[in-house]
Write a protein that holds these residues in place. Structure first.
Motif, short mmCIF file in Angstrom:
data_model
loop_
_atom_site.label_atom_id
_atom_site.label_comp_id
_atom_site.label_asym_id
_atom_site.label_seq_id
_atom_site.Cartn_x
_atom_site.Cartn_y
_atom_site.Cartn_z
N ILE A 1 0.86 -1.17 0.00
CA ILE A 1 0.00 0.00 0.00
C ILE A 1 0.90 1.23 0.00
O ILE A 1 1.69 1.43 0.92
N HIS A 2 0.79 2.05 -1.04
CA HIS A 2 1.60 3.26 -1.16
C HIS A 2 0.72 4.44 -0.76
O HIS A 2 -0.13 4.88 -1.52
N GLY A 3 0.92 4.95 0.45
CA GLY A 3 0.15 6.07 0.96
C GLY A 3 0.98 7.33 1.02
O GLY A 3 2.02 7.45 0.36
N LYS A 4 0.53 8.30 1.82
CA LYS A 4 1.27 9.55 1.97
C LYS A 4 2.54 9.31 2.78
O LYS A 4 2.49 9.07 3.98
N ASP A 5 3.67 9.33 2.11
CA ASP A 5 4.98 9.18 2.74
C ASP A 5 5.16 7.83 3.41
O ASP A 5 5.98 7.70 4.34
N VAL A 6 4.44 6.81 2.99
CA VAL A 6 4.60 5.47 3.55
C VAL A 6 4.45 4.43 2.45
O VAL A 6 3.74 4.63 1.47
N VAL A 7 5.14 3.32 2.65
CA VAL A 7 4.89 2.10 1.89
C VAL A 7 4.67 1.00 2.91
O VAL A 7 5.57 0.68 3.69
N GLU A 8 3.47 0.46 2.95
CA GLU A 8 3.16 -0.63 3.88
C GLU A 8 3.07 -1.92 3.10
O GLU A 8 2.33 -2.04 2.13
N VAL A 9 3.86 -2.91 3.54
CA VAL A 9 3.90 -4.21 2.88
C VAL A 9 3.36 -5.24 3.85
O VAL A 9 3.93 -5.47 4.92
N SER A 10 2.24 -5.85 3.48
CA SER A 10 1.54 -6.78 4.36
C SER A 10 1.61 -8.19 3.81
O SER A 10 1.62 -8.40 2.59
N VAL A 11 1.63 -9.17 4.71
CA VAL A 11 1.57 -10.57 4.28
C VAL A 11 0.12 -11.05 4.20
O VAL A 11 -0.14 -12.20 3.86
N LEU A 12 -0.82 -10.16 4.53
CA LEU A 12 -2.25 -10.44 4.37
C LEU A 12 -2.79 -9.54 3.26
O LEU A 12 -2.41 -8.38 3.15
N THR A 13 -3.71 -10.05 2.46
CA THR A 13 -4.31 -9.26 1.39
C THR A 13 -5.56 -8.58 1.93
O THR A 13 -6.65 -9.16 1.93
N VAL A 14 -5.37 -7.37 2.45
CA VAL A 14 -6.49 -6.63 3.04
C VAL A 14 -6.38 -5.16 2.61
O VAL A 14 -5.31 -4.69 2.25
N THR A 15 -7.50 -4.47 2.65
CA THR A 15 -7.54 -3.03 2.44
C THR A 15 -8.54 -2.44 3.43
O THR A 15 -9.32 -3.16 4.06
N LYS A 16 -8.54 -1.13 3.54
CA LYS A 16 -9.56 -0.48 4.36
C LYS A 16 -10.95 -0.79 3.82
O LYS A 16 -11.91 -0.92 4.59
N GLY A 17 -11.06 -0.90 2.51
CA GLY A 17 -12.35 -1.18 1.90
C GLY A 17 -12.89 -2.55 2.28
O GLY A 17 -14.07 -2.68 2.65
N THR A 18 -12.06 -3.59 2.18
CA THR A 18 -12.54 -4.93 2.53
C THR A 18 -12.86 -5.03 4.01
O THR A 18 -13.85 -5.68 4.38
N ALA A 19 -12.06 -4.37 4.85
CA ALA A 19 -12.33 -4.39 6.29
C ALA A 19 -13.65 -3.69 6.61
O ALA A 19 -14.43 -4.13 7.46
N LEU A 20 -13.90 -2.58 5.92
CA LEU A 20 -15.13 -1.82 6.15
C LEU A 20 -16.35 -2.60 5.67
O LEU A 20 -17.40 -2.60 6.33
N GLN A 21 -16.23 -3.28 4.56
CA GLN A 21 -17.33 -4.11 4.07
C GLN A 21 -17.65 -5.23 5.06
O GLN A 21 -18.83 -5.54 5.29
N GLN A 22 -16.62 -5.84 5.63
CA GLN A 22 -16.86 -6.91 6.60
C GLN A 22 -17.55 -6.38 7.85
O GLN A 22 -18.48 -7.01 8.38
N LEU A 23 -17.10 -5.21 8.33
CA LEU A 23 -17.72 -4.62 9.50
C LEU A 23 -19.17 -4.27 9.22
O LEU A 23 -20.06 -4.49 10.06
N ARG A 24 -19.43 -3.74 8.05
CA ARG A 24 -20.80 -3.41 7.68
C ARG A 24 -21.69 -4.65 7.73
O ARG A 24 -22.80 -4.62 8.26
#
Length: 267
Positions: free
Chosen positions: A182-205
């Motif tokens: 995930i390339h955000g503002k001044d960050v690169v986050e590399v995860s071993v899980l395939t998740v996004t804010k969108g998928t997490a929000l859909q699950q919570l919904r």
């Protein structure tokens, strides 16, 4: 333009649509989900100095008292870090690491839903961290943060040339290892899980059975959430920049004011 013909950059549009949503009792349960840095808290160079605006804290407390409303913070920060600085009411759902962690604020502290990595993911996480450390080595202002299922390359404090080079190398690490970055503002986050804010929000919904969702954020990582929500939901971009959100406010101060008005309309 939104579907109703309102200009995205009309500062009055977001408060107006929130007021209309508050008056529609059929759209309950309601999920109000918000990014933290750059959304509730103004962006600062030192992530440890970040704090939510007092007006935002007050607005969240008011929203938490409304029956049928669930609050959630959805952040790139680790869950423990988000909990430590969020100043949110008991019962607030916390989603950290861009969707990789989830918990809830309890009366006696953070109730954490643990992440379980298999041995292969554990080994991969070690390789991700080592790769990002190499990208940071020898570059002032570049550093690596370690999370339960990811590692994050931070470049906000670096000179532009160092930041660009480190970012390029960080993204190359993810590509080489075949993992999600995930390339955000001044960050690169590399995860071993395939998740996004969108998928997490859909699950919570789905878990809440929410009839409507309000989501506000400022970063490129929030675009996943904006895109994954429904056309009848309220998505709010905080600050400048291209977006698929339907509404915009200029800064965290304006968002805090809009949330306070939303809480008053719901009361």
């Amino acid at each position: 333009m939104t579907a109703g013909g309102t200009r995205l950059d009309d500062d009055a549009a977001a408060p107006a649509v929130l007021t209309r949503l508050a008056r529609d009792a059929a759209r309950r349960p309601l999920l109000v989900a918000l990014d933290f840095d750059g959304t509730l808290a103004p962006l600062v160079d030192d992530p440890d100095a970040s704090r939510a605006l007092p007006a935002a804290v007050d607005a969240l407390r008011a929203l938490a008292q409304v029956p049928g409303v669930t609050l959630a913070l959805v952040s790139g920060r680790s869950l423990t870090d988000l909990h430590r600085r969020a100043e949110v009411p008991v019962g607030t759902v916390l989603i950290g690491s861009h969707g990789g962690e989830r918990g809830r604020v309890g009366e006696h502290g953070l109730i954490h839903e643990p992440i379980q990595l298999d041995p292969e993911q554990d080994a991969l996480l070690v390789r991700v961290g080592a790769g990002l450390q190499r990208a940071a080595r020898g570059r002032n202002g570049v550093w690596v943060q370690h999370k339960p299922a990811a590692a994050v390359l931070h470049t906000r404090l670096a000179e532009p040339d160092d930041a660009e080079a480190a970012t390029r190398e960080g993204l190359a690490v993810a590509e080489e290892l075949g993992v999600h970055a995930i390339h955000g503002k001044d960050v690169v986050e590399v995860s071993v899980l395939t998740v996004t804010k969108g998928t997490a929000l859909q699950q919570l919904r789905a878990d809440l059975g929410a009839a409507a969702v309000v989501y506000a954020g400022d970063d490129t990582t929030d675009e996943h959430a904006f895109a994954d929500l429904e056309a009848t939901d309220v998505t709010v971009k905080v600050g400048p920049g291209g977006t698929v959100a339907r509404y915009r406010v200029p800064d965290p101060e304006a968002l805090a004011e809009a949330l306070a008005g939303f809480a008053a309309a719901l009361a």
